[in-house]
Scaffold this motif. Structure first.
Motif, short mmCIF file in Angstrom:
data_model
loop_
_atom_site.label_atom_id
_atom_site.label_comp_id
_atom_site.label_asym_id
_atom_site.label_seq_id
_atom_site.Cartn_x
_atom_site.Cartn_y
_atom_site.Cartn_z
N LEU A 169 0.83 -1.19 0.00
CA LEU A 169 0.00 0.00 0.00
C LEU A 169 0.87 1.25 0.00
O LEU A 169 0.62 2.19 -0.76
CB LEU A 169 -0.94 0.01 1.21
CG LEU A 169 -1.96 1.13 1.25
CD1 LEU A 169 -3.04 0.90 0.21
CD2 LEU A 169 -2.57 1.24 2.63
N ALA A 170 1.91 1.25 0.82
CA ALA A 170 2.82 2.40 0.89
C ALA A 170 3.50 2.62 -0.46
O ALA A 170 3.54 3.74 -0.97
CB ALA A 170 3.85 2.19 1.99
N VAL A 171 4.03 1.57 -1.04
CA VAL A 171 4.74 1.69 -2.32
C VAL A 171 3.78 2.17 -3.41
O VAL A 171 4.14 3.02 -4.24
CB VAL A 171 5.42 0.35 -2.71
CG1 VAL A 171 5.89 0.36 -4.15
CG2 VAL A 171 6.57 0.06 -1.76
N SER A 172 2.56 1.67 -3.41
CA SER A 172 1.58 2.07 -4.43
C SER A 172 1.12 3.51 -4.26
O SER A 172 0.85 4.19 -5.25
CB SER A 172 0.35 1.15 -4.37
OG SER A 172 0.70 -0.17 -4.69
N GLY A 173 1.03 3.97 -3.03
CA GLY A 173 0.48 5.29 -2.76
C GLY A 173 1.47 6.43 -2.70
O GLY A 173 1.08 7.59 -2.74
N VAL A 174 2.77 6.13 -2.62
CA VAL A 174 3.78 7.19 -2.52
C VAL A 174 4.19 7.65 -3.92
O VAL A 174 4.57 6.84 -4.76
CB VAL A 174 5.02 6.72 -1.73
CG1 VAL A 174 6.16 7.72 -1.84
CG2 VAL A 174 4.67 6.51 -0.26
N VAL A 175 4.09 8.96 -4.13
CA VAL A 175 4.55 9.57 -5.38
C VAL A 175 5.98 10.06 -5.21
O VAL A 175 6.84 9.84 -6.05
CB VAL A 175 3.62 10.73 -5.79
CG1 VAL A 175 4.12 11.44 -7.04
CG2 VAL A 175 2.18 10.25 -5.97
N GLU A 176 6.22 10.75 -4.10
CA GLU A 176 7.57 11.25 -3.77
C GLU A 176 7.82 11.04 -2.29
O GLU A 176 6.92 11.30 -1.48
CB GLU A 176 7.69 12.75 -4.09
CG GLU A 176 7.83 13.04 -5.56
CD GLU A 176 8.01 14.52 -5.83
OE1 GLU A 176 8.56 15.23 -4.98
OE2 GLU A 176 7.57 14.96 -6.90
N PRO A 177 8.97 10.57 -1.92
CA PRO A 177 10.13 10.32 -2.75
C PRO A 177 9.90 9.12 -3.67
O PRO A 177 9.07 8.25 -3.38
CB PRO A 177 11.24 10.02 -1.74
CG PRO A 177 10.52 9.45 -0.55
CD PRO A 177 9.21 10.17 -0.51
N ASP A 178 10.64 9.06 -4.76
CA ASP A 178 10.53 7.97 -5.71
C ASP A 178 11.17 6.73 -5.09
O ASP A 178 12.40 6.61 -5.05
CB ASP A 178 11.21 8.34 -7.02
CG ASP A 178 11.17 7.23 -8.05
OD1 ASP A 178 10.55 6.16 -7.79
OD2 ASP A 178 11.76 7.42 -9.13
N LEU A 179 10.35 5.82 -4.61
CA LEU A 179 10.85 4.62 -3.93
C LEU A 179 11.51 3.64 -4.89
O LEU A 179 12.16 2.69 -4.46
CB LEU A 179 9.70 3.95 -3.17
CG LEU A 179 9.04 4.81 -2.09
CD1 LEU A 179 7.83 4.10 -1.51
CD2 LEU A 179 10.02 5.19 -1.01
N HIS A 180 11.36 3.86 -6.19
CA HIS A 180 11.98 2.99 -7.20
C HIS A 180 13.34 3.53 -7.65
O HIS A 180 14.00 2.91 -8.48
CB HIS A 180 11.05 2.84 -8.40
CG HIS A 180 9.72 2.25 -8.03
ND1 HIS A 180 9.52 0.90 -7.86
CD2 HIS A 180 8.53 2.84 -7.77
CE1 HIS A 180 8.27 0.67 -7.51
NE2 HIS A 180 7.65 1.84 -7.45
N ASN A 181 13.75 4.66 -7.09
CA ASN A 181 15.00 5.31 -7.47
C ASN A 181 16.18 4.47 -6.98
O ASN A 181 16.30 4.19 -5.79
CB ASN A 181 15.05 6.72 -6.87
CG ASN A 181 16.31 7.45 -7.21
OD1 ASN A 181 17.36 7.18 -6.63
ND2 ASN A 181 16.22 8.38 -8.15
N LYS A 182 17.04 4.07 -7.91
CA LYS A 182 18.19 3.22 -7.58
C LYS A 182 19.13 3.88 -6.59
O LYS A 182 19.62 3.23 -5.66
CB LYS A 182 18.94 2.83 -8.85
CG LYS A 182 20.10 1.89 -8.59
CD LYS A 182 20.79 1.48 -9.86
CE LYS A 182 22.01 0.63 -9.68
NZ LYS A 182 22.48 0.27 -8.40
N GLU A 183 19.35 5.18 -6.75
CA GLU A 183 20.27 5.89 -5.86
C GLU A 183 19.73 5.89 -4.42
O GLU A 183 20.49 5.69 -3.46
CB GLU A 183 20.45 7.33 -6.35
CG GLU A 183 21.53 8.09 -5.63
CD GLU A 183 21.75 9.48 -6.21
OE1 GLU A 183 22.46 10.26 -5.55
OE2 GLU A 183 21.24 9.80 -7.31
N LEU A 184 18.42 6.09 -4.27
CA LEU A 184 17.81 6.06 -2.94
C LEU A 184 17.90 4.65 -2.35
O LEU A 184 18.25 4.48 -1.18
CB LEU A 184 16.36 6.54 -3.01
CG LEU A 184 15.60 6.64 -1.70
CD1 LEU A 184 16.30 7.59 -0.71
CD2 LEU A 184 14.17 7.10 -1.93
N GLN A 185 17.61 3.65 -3.15
CA GLN A 185 17.71 2.26 -2.68
C GLN A 185 19.15 1.93 -2.29
O GLN A 185 19.39 1.30 -1.25
CB GLN A 185 17.21 1.30 -3.76
CG GLN A 185 15.72 1.38 -3.99
CD GLN A 185 15.24 0.49 -5.11
OE1 GLN A 185 15.95 -0.37 -5.61
NE2 GLN A 185 13.99 0.70 -5.53
#
Length: 138
Positions: A75-91
């Protein structure tokens, strides 16, 4: 009452919202960083919930089990627009791969609860019938 009120082009669309879920994340100016969340549609939410169900047992002794932690992450991953949780640098900064792994590593339990609560609220999930009736009256 006219059916036109229910036509797609006449339906109001909810806007994304900004929320602060923690004072641990700061902007360069020292203010609390805001997360941008979006509402989830019924179809999307239903699919998400079904991904968190499993059947255990054999024959007539099967039960459906709902994985609450998996649901909260999805739910969190689907609902979050920013920060970009798919961003490789953030991961990479958290030493994980994947948005669900990131959200688990990035947030404390209470922060995840607050984020999920915000997404549920903007999506109308969990509102009881009386709240919906009162909202419709206004």
């Amino acid at each position: 009452m006219s059916f036109e009120a229910f036509m797609k082009q006449n339906a109001l669309q909810k806007e994304n919202e900004e929320i602060v879920i923690s004072d641990r994340f700061k902007n360069p100016d020292g203010s609390n960083a805001k997360w941008i969340i979006r509402p989830l549609g019924s179809e999307e939410h239903s699919k998400l919930r079904s991904e968190c169900l499993s059947i255990e047992g054999k024959g007539r002794k099967t039960i459906q089990k709902f994985d609450q932690q998996k649901y909260m992450c999805k739910l969190a991953v689907s609902g979050v627009v920013e920060p970009d949780l798919h961003n490789k640098e953030l991961q990479d900064s958290y030493g994980v791969m994947g948005a669900e792994s990131l959200i688990n590593k990035m947030l404390y339990a209470g922060e995840l609860d607050k984020l999920v609560e915000g997404i549920q609220e903007i999506s109308g999930i969990g509102k009881d019938f009386n709240e919906l009736v009162d909202e419709a009256k206004n």
